[in-house]
Design a protein around this motif. Structure first.
Motif, mmCIF file in Angstrom:
data_model
loop_
_atom_site.group_PDB
_atom_site.id
_atom_site.type_symbol
_atom_site.label_atom_id
_atom_site.label_comp_id
_atom_site.label_asym_id
_atom_site.label_seq_id
_atom_site.Cartn_x
_atom_site.Cartn_y
_atom_site.Cartn_z
ATOM 1 N N LEU A 168 78.234 -9.996 -20.499
ATOM 2 C CA LEU A 168 79.118 -9.926 -21.660
ATOM 3 C C LEU A 168 78.973 -8.590 -22.383
ATOM 4 O O LEU A 168 79.961 -8.019 -22.854
ATOM 5 C CB LEU A 168 78.819 -11.083 -22.616
ATOM 6 C CG LEU A 168 79.276 -12.467 -22.137
ATOM 7 C CD1 LEU A 168 78.566 -13.567 -22.913
ATOM 8 C CD2 LEU A 168 80.794 -12.603 -22.278
ATOM 9 N N LYS A 200 86.500 -12.854 -28.919
ATOM 10 C CA LYS A 200 86.147 -14.007 -28.087
ATOM 11 C C LYS A 200 84.852 -13.754 -27.318
ATOM 12 O O LYS A 200 83.958 -14.609 -27.276
ATOM 13 C CB LYS A 200 87.282 -14.320 -27.102
ATOM 14 C CG LYS A 200 87.031 -15.513 -26.177
ATOM 15 C CD LYS A 200 88.257 -15.783 -25.327
ATOM 16 C CE LYS A 200 88.014 -16.972 -24.397
ATOM 17 N NZ LYS A 200 87.001 -16.712 -23.372
ATOM 18 N N LEU A 201 84.744 -12.566 -26.749
ATOM 19 C CA LEU A 201 83.541 -12.220 -25.988
ATOM 20 C C LEU A 201 82.327 -12.080 -26.903
ATOM 21 O O LEU A 201 81.208 -12.433 -26.518
ATOM 22 C CB LEU A 201 83.765 -10.927 -25.204
ATOM 23 C CG LEU A 201 84.752 -11.003 -24.040
ATOM 24 C CD1 LEU A 201 84.940 -9.631 -23.400
ATOM 25 C CD2 LEU A 201 84.293 -12.007 -22.986
ATOM 26 N N GLU A 245 80.847 -6.096 -20.362
ATOM 27 C CA GLU A 245 82.291 -6.322 -20.466
ATOM 28 C C GLU A 245 82.841 -5.809 -21.795
ATOM 29 O O GLU A 245 83.913 -5.203 -21.852
ATOM 30 C CB GLU A 245 82.582 -7.827 -20.316
ATOM 31 C CG GLU A 245 84.013 -8.122 -19.918
ATOM 32 C CD GLU A 245 84.211 -9.568 -19.498
ATOM 33 O OE1 GLU A 245 85.379 -9.994 -19.492
ATOM 34 O OE2 GLU A 245 83.217 -10.248 -19.195
ATOM 35 N N LEU A 246 82.100 -6.038 -22.874
ATOM 36 C CA LEU A 246 82.537 -5.551 -24.182
ATOM 37 C C LEU A 246 82.593 -4.025 -24.214
ATOM 38 O O LEU A 246 83.500 -3.431 -24.808
ATOM 39 C CB LEU A 246 81.596 -6.072 -25.271
ATOM 40 C CG LEU A 246 81.818 -7.523 -25.685
ATOM 41 C CD1 LEU A 246 80.602 -8.078 -26.430
ATOM 42 C CD2 LEU A 246 83.068 -7.643 -26.552
ATOM 43 N N GLN A 301 90.399 -10.386 -27.602
ATOM 44 C CA GLN A 301 89.512 -10.563 -26.448
ATOM 45 C C GLN A 301 88.084 -10.151 -26.788
ATOM 46 O O GLN A 301 87.122 -10.816 -26.410
ATOM 47 C CB GLN A 301 90.039 -9.738 -25.268
ATOM 48 C CG GLN A 301 89.370 -10.089 -23.936
ATOM 49 C CD GLN A 301 90.016 -9.379 -22.768
ATOM 50 O OE1 GLN A 301 90.976 -8.628 -22.934
ATOM 51 N NE2 GLN A 301 89.476 -9.604 -21.577
ATOM 52 N N GLN A 302 87.953 -9.049 -27.534
ATOM 53 C CA GLN A 302 86.630 -8.603 -27.961
ATOM 54 C C GLN A 302 85.959 -9.656 -28.844
ATOM 55 O O GLN A 302 84.766 -9.946 -28.689
ATOM 56 C CB GLN A 302 86.731 -7.276 -28.723
ATOM 57 C CG GLN A 302 87.011 -6.070 -27.835
ATOM 58 C CD GLN A 302 87.052 -4.770 -28.626
ATOM 59 O OE1 GLN A 302 86.947 -4.773 -29.856
ATOM 60 N NE2 GLN A 302 87.209 -3.667 -27.923
ATOM 61 N N GLU A 322 81.033 -15.454 -27.514
ATOM 62 C CA GLU A 322 80.307 -15.920 -26.324
ATOM 63 C C GLU A 322 78.931 -15.261 -26.247
ATOM 64 O O GLU A 322 77.934 -15.903 -25.920
ATOM 65 C CB GLU A 322 81.109 -15.614 -25.056
ATOM 66 C CG GLU A 322 82.356 -16.460 -24.869
ATOM 67 C CD GLU A 322 83.070 -16.137 -23.567
ATOM 68 O OE1 GLU A 322 82.388 -15.733 -22.593
ATOM 69 O OE2 GLU A 322 84.303 -16.268 -23.524
#
Length: 219
Positions: free
Chosen positions: A29, A9-10, A32-33, A6-7, A13
């Protein structure tokens, strides 16, 4: 999807959104990270810095122009606003001190400000003297801050001679060997930088950071 996946992927992005200059998504982002447990330095060096380096490459190749660079830099600045206090709280020391200013008679600051963002992202403490900076102020800044490097920007052909004037004044003050001096600006060339006695030439912020890496002043 695992936390690591997930990290990643972010991060991808974040890289893409920074290049496109999407300020709000870049901040979201980044936040979120951090919530997922990524270290502030990793967000910076694995996502934001590579993105701005790519923006610099696109600019050098003529794909991006100043407006696109400014938009991307503004997006990164928003993320830096989140990261810098966290990095400071961790007690991470800056990799070096960089004094920056636009020469006397010149009030252009776009190139200088873009360089500042790249330098801060690379871990430097940036002392921005602003625009229309007299030679004596550069001398004072070297004495006060003892920087690892100093940058001078000239955007006009009429203010380019101030680069040599400033270096000469620094030399006469006995401070020339205390710091590396970089010059840049729209009309400045590598040949001109050598003729005025500068240590380096910085056509873009990303080029400046690349050169500093060669001096082992950045990670």
């Amino acid at each position: 999807m695992s936390g690591t996946e997930q990290q990643e992927k972010l991060l991808d992005e974040l890289y893409d959104q920074t290049i496109e200059g999407k300020e709000v998504p870049v901040q979201s982002l980044t936040a979120e990270l951090l919530k997922l447990g990524m270290e502030p330095n990793d967000v910076l060096f694995k996502g934001l810095i590579p993105a701005l380096e790519e923006v610099g490459r696109l600019f050098e190749e003529g794909v991006y122009f100043v407006p696109e660079m400014l938009i991307a830099a503004k997006a990164m600045q928003g993320a830096m606003g989140i990261l810098k206090p966290l990095i400071a709280d961790q007690g991470i020391q800056p990799v070096g001190i960089f004094v920056m200013g636009t020469v006397h008679g010149d009030i252009h600051d776009i190139g200088k400000d873009l360089c500042n963002i790249m330098l801060e992202g690379a871990g430097f403490e940036v002392i921005d003297l602003g625009v229309n900076v007299p030679a004596e102020r550069f001398v004072e800044a070297i004495q006060e801050h003892q920087p690892d490097a100093l940058g001078m920007s000239a955007f006009l052909t009429t203010t380019m001679p101030m680069l040599k004037t400033n270096i000469d004044v620094i030399q006469r003050a006995g401070l020339r060997d205390m710091t590396k001096i970089y010059v840049g600006g729209e009309p400045v060339t590598l040949e001109y930088s050598k003729s005025v006695g500068a240590d380096g030439y910085a056509p873009t912020g990303s080029a400046l950071v690349r050169d500093l890496k060669k001096l082992s002043l950045t990670p």
